[in-house]
Design a protein around this motif. Structure first.
Motif, PDB file in Angstrom:
ATOM      1  N   THR A  76       0.821  -1.299   0.165  1.00 43.54           N
ATOM      2  CA  THR A  76       0.289   0.039  -0.016  1.00 43.54           C
ATOM      3  C   THR A  76       0.698   1.277  -0.161  1.00 43.54           C
ATOM      4  O   THR A  76       0.448   2.225  -0.598  1.00 43.54           O
ATOM      5  CB  THR A  76      -0.967  -0.097   1.308  1.00 43.54           C
ATOM      6  OG1 THR A  76      -1.834  -1.093   1.124  1.00 43.54           O
ATOM      7  CG2 THR A  76      -1.783   1.328   1.418  1.00 43.54           C
ATOM      8  N   ARG A 104       1.302   4.196  -2.902  1.00 43.77           N
ATOM      9  CA  ARG A 104       1.292   5.751  -2.447  1.00 43.77           C
ATOM     10  C   ARG A 104       2.460   6.580  -3.105  1.00 43.77           C
ATOM     11  O   ARG A 104       2.303   7.732  -3.617  1.00 43.77           O
ATOM     12  CB  ARG A 104       1.150   5.986  -0.948  1.00 43.77           C
ATOM     13  CG  ARG A 104      -0.175   5.404  -0.347  1.00 43.77           C
ATOM     14  CD  ARG A 104      -1.423   6.220  -0.791  1.00 43.77           C
ATOM     15  NE  ARG A 104      -1.321   7.431  -0.230  1.00 43.77           N
ATOM     16  CZ  ARG A 104      -1.149   8.695  -0.755  1.00 43.77           C
ATOM     17  NH1 ARG A 104      -0.919   8.663  -2.235  1.00 43.77           N
ATOM     18  NH2 ARG A 104      -0.914   9.920  -0.424  1.00 43.77           N
ATOM     19  N   GLN A 124       3.140  16.836  -0.359  1.00 47.38           N
ATOM     20  CA  GLN A 124       1.872  17.507   0.184  1.00 47.38           C
ATOM     21  C   GLN A 124       0.868  16.710   0.237  1.00 47.38           C
ATOM     22  O   GLN A 124       0.035  16.518   1.033  1.00 47.38           O
ATOM     23  CB  GLN A 124       1.551  18.506  -1.033  1.00 47.38           C
ATOM     24  CG  GLN A 124       2.283  20.014  -1.028  1.00 47.38           C
ATOM     25  CD  GLN A 124       2.022  20.518  -2.243  1.00 47.38           C
ATOM     26  OE1 GLN A 124       2.055  20.475  -3.383  1.00 47.38           O
ATOM     27  NE2 GLN A 124       1.865  22.069  -2.025  1.00 47.38           N
ATOM     28  N   ASP A 125       0.621  15.517  -0.744  1.00 44.60           N
ATOM     29  CA  ASP A 125      -0.151  14.444  -0.477  1.00 44.60           C
ATOM     30  C   ASP A 125      -0.152  13.759   0.754  1.00 44.60           C
ATOM     31  O   ASP A 125      -0.811  13.255   1.473  1.00 44.60           O
ATOM     32  CB  ASP A 125      -0.203  13.462  -1.701  1.00 44.60           C
ATOM     33  CG  ASP A 125      -0.793  14.224  -3.106  1.00 44.60           C
ATOM     34  OD1 ASP A 125      -1.289  15.319  -2.957  1.00 44.60           O
ATOM     35  OD2 ASP A 125      -0.659  13.696  -3.971  1.00 44.60           O
ATOM     36  N   ILE A 126       1.211  13.063   1.080  1.00 45.68           N
ATOM     37  CA  ILE A 126       1.649  12.416   2.269  1.00 45.68           C
ATOM     38  C   ILE A 126       1.124  13.267   3.615  1.00 45.68           C
ATOM     39  O   ILE A 126       0.694  12.671   4.389  1.00 45.68           O
ATOM     40  CB  ILE A 126       2.900  12.092   2.351  1.00 45.68           C
ATOM     41  CG1 ILE A 126       3.268  10.983   1.224  1.00 45.68           C
ATOM     42  CG2 ILE A 126       3.390  11.558   3.693  1.00 45.68           C
ATOM     43  CD1 ILE A 126       4.833  10.681   1.114  1.00 45.68           C
ATOM     44  N   HIS A 127       1.680  14.665   3.434  1.00 44.85           N
ATOM     45  CA  HIS A 127       1.352  15.514   4.571  1.00 44.85           C
ATOM     46  C   HIS A 127      -0.339  15.463   4.845  1.00 44.85           C
ATOM     47  O   HIS A 127      -0.691  15.239   6.034  1.00 44.85           O
ATOM     48  CB  HIS A 127       1.656  16.700   4.363  1.00 44.85           C
ATOM     49  CG  HIS A 127       1.397  17.605   5.178  1.00 44.85           C
ATOM     50  ND1 HIS A 127       0.386  18.892   5.119  1.00 44.85           N
ATOM     51  CD2 HIS A 127       1.579  18.188   6.706  1.00 44.85           C
ATOM     52  CE1 HIS A 127       0.319  19.644   5.979  1.00 44.85           C
ATOM     53  NE2 HIS A 127       1.121  19.271   7.048  1.00 44.85           N
ATOM     54  N   ARG A 128      -1.059  15.602   3.852  1.00 49.00           N
ATOM     55  CA  ARG A 128      -2.631  15.409   4.052  1.00 49.00           C
ATOM     56  C   ARG A 128      -3.001  14.085   4.525  1.00 49.00           C
ATOM     57  O   ARG A 128      -4.083  14.156   5.330  1.00 49.00           O
ATOM     58  CB  ARG A 128      -3.224  15.977   2.710  1.00 49.00           C
ATOM     59  CG  ARG A 128      -4.812  16.044   2.602  1.00 49.00           C
ATOM     60  CD  ARG A 128      -5.316  16.622   1.253  1.00 49.00           C
ATOM     61  NE  ARG A 128      -5.120  15.289   0.321  1.00 49.00           N
ATOM     62  CZ  ARG A 128      -4.241  15.273  -0.573  1.00 49.00           C
ATOM     63  NH1 ARG A 128      -3.806  16.475  -0.934  1.00 49.00           N
ATOM     64  NH2 ARG A 128      -4.240  14.348  -1.312  1.00 49.00           N
ATOM     65  N   ASP A 129      -2.798  13.078   3.504  1.00 43.92           N
ATOM     66  CA  ASP A 129      -3.593  11.844   3.717  1.00 43.92           C
ATOM     67  C   ASP A 129      -2.975  11.235   5.033  1.00 43.92           C
ATOM     68  O   ASP A 129      -3.626  10.332   5.777  1.00 43.92           O
ATOM     69  CB  ASP A 129      -3.148  11.120   2.399  1.00 43.92           C
ATOM     70  CG  ASP A 129      -3.772  11.664   1.134  1.00 43.92           C
ATOM     71  OD1 ASP A 129      -4.604  12.479   1.278  1.00 43.92           O
ATOM     72  OD2 ASP A 129      -3.270  11.157   0.109  1.00 43.92           O
ATOM     73  N   PHE A 130      -1.713  11.351   5.532  1.00 42.47           N
ATOM     74  CA  PHE A 130      -1.348  10.749   6.635  1.00 42.47           C
ATOM     75  C   PHE A 130      -1.318  11.324   7.915  1.00 42.47           C
ATOM     76  O   PHE A 130      -1.192  11.201   8.901  1.00 42.47           O
ATOM     77  CB  PHE A 130       0.188  10.241   6.327  1.00 42.47           C
ATOM     78  CG  PHE A 130       0.187   9.138   5.377  1.00 42.47           C
ATOM     79  CD1 PHE A 130       0.391   7.868   6.104  1.00 42.47           C
ATOM     80  CD2 PHE A 130       0.296   9.313   4.039  1.00 42.47           C
ATOM     81  CE1 PHE A 130       0.687   6.689   4.994  1.00 42.47           C
ATOM     82  CE2 PHE A 130       0.512   8.175   3.130  1.00 42.47           C
ATOM     83  CZ  PHE A 130       0.759   7.109   3.521  1.00 42.47           C
ATOM     84  N   ALA A 131      -2.029  12.736   7.745  1.00 47.95           N
ATOM     85  CA  ALA A 131      -2.078  13.552   8.836  1.00 47.95           C
ATOM     86  C   ALA A 131      -0.534  13.770   9.594  1.00 47.95           C
ATOM     87  O   ALA A 131      -0.709  13.787  10.821  1.00 47.95           O
ATOM     88  CB  ALA A 131      -3.284  13.017   9.618  1.00 47.95           C
TER      89      ALA A 131
END
Length: 258
Positions: free
Chosen positions: A136, A140, A197-204
């Motif tokens: 997974t 990502r 940016q995606d990791i920051h958002r999706d993984f909080a």
């Protein structure tokens, strides 16, 4: 008064007669995406090494969720929820992409040593969970189709992505990225910006990015700390830091002189 999620206070580190970090002080709130920037040799990576227990500071405190990390060893810092990537890649070059991530994902697996050796008991189910989690994470970062490839044969930009996936496998709350764009071309940097940016958002996650190149930090980080010769010279928004006279002198002056 509540303390910050993560805070350096008066952190100083000397190597012989050279002061690598001088009274470094800054803080981050939970969920922030911040950048630590400065010219080469400014002391940025030394700050990461102090945070993660590679070096012990001579002075100051490093608080994470209210706990001082200074007395802790690197593995204890990691166990508290702090993960990092490295400026110089530290992948298992001959192992597969998937194996690199699975190795990190096993850091807090509850099966016993005997179960691990005999592949009995909880080993089988836990190993399946680790494999699924690792795949997974590879998906990502855009590497699922290369899971069986030896890590050392990946293009350089993909190796950077693999190192990020491996850090995420440690389930961090604070992710430290040490020059993730090093050696990348403009197209790869733009793609990396989107990934962070995606990791920051999706993984909080709370993320602190070290970067020498201003383009990446200025584009994605609302909070920037700039340092030179081991000391903080500016802190604020991208606009505030970019226009700060000390930054113009110490950082942008490099480009103006070229």
């Amino acid at each position: 008064m509540m303390s910050s999620f993560f805070e350096l206070s008066g952190v100083t580190k000397n190597f012989g007669g050279v002061q690598a970090v001088s009274k470094m002080t800054f803080s981050m709130e939970k969920g922030e995406l911040a950048g630590l920037m400065g010219p080469n040799g400014a002391g940025k990576t030394t700050v990461f090494n102090l945070i993660t227990g590679v070096y012990d500071p001579d002075e100051g405190s490093i608080l994470f969720k209210g706990e001082n990390l200074v007395p802790l060893k690197t593995f204890q810092v990691t166990a508290r929820g702090v993960a990092r990537t490295f400026q110089n890649l530290r992948l298992f070059q001959r192992s597969t992409v998937l194996e690199n991530v699975m190795t990190a994902a096993q850091h807090h697996v509850p099966y016993t040593f005997v179960e691990g050796i005999t592949h009995l008991g909880r080993w089988r189910s836990k190993e399946r969970e680790i494999r699924e989690k690792s795949m997974t994470l590879l998906e990502r970062v855009g590497l699922a189709d290369r899971a069986g490839q030896a890590a050392g044969t990946l293009p350089y930009g993909y190796q950077r992505r693999l190192e990020i996936a491996r850090a995420l496998a440690l389930d961090p709350e604070l992710l430290l990225l040490d020059e993730p764009a090093a050696g990348m071309n403009a197209e790869e940097v733009a793609s990396l910006n989107l990934l962070i940016q995606d990791i920051h958002r999706d993984f909080a996650l709370t993320i602190l990015v070290i970067e020498h190149h201003m383009d990446l930090v200025m584009e994605i980080c609302p909070h920037i700390i700039c340092m030179n010769f081991g000391a903080k010279i500016a802190e604020g928004t991208p606009r505030e830091v970019q226009n700060h006279p000390e930054v113009l002198k110490a950082y942008l002056g490099e480009e103006e002189d070229e």
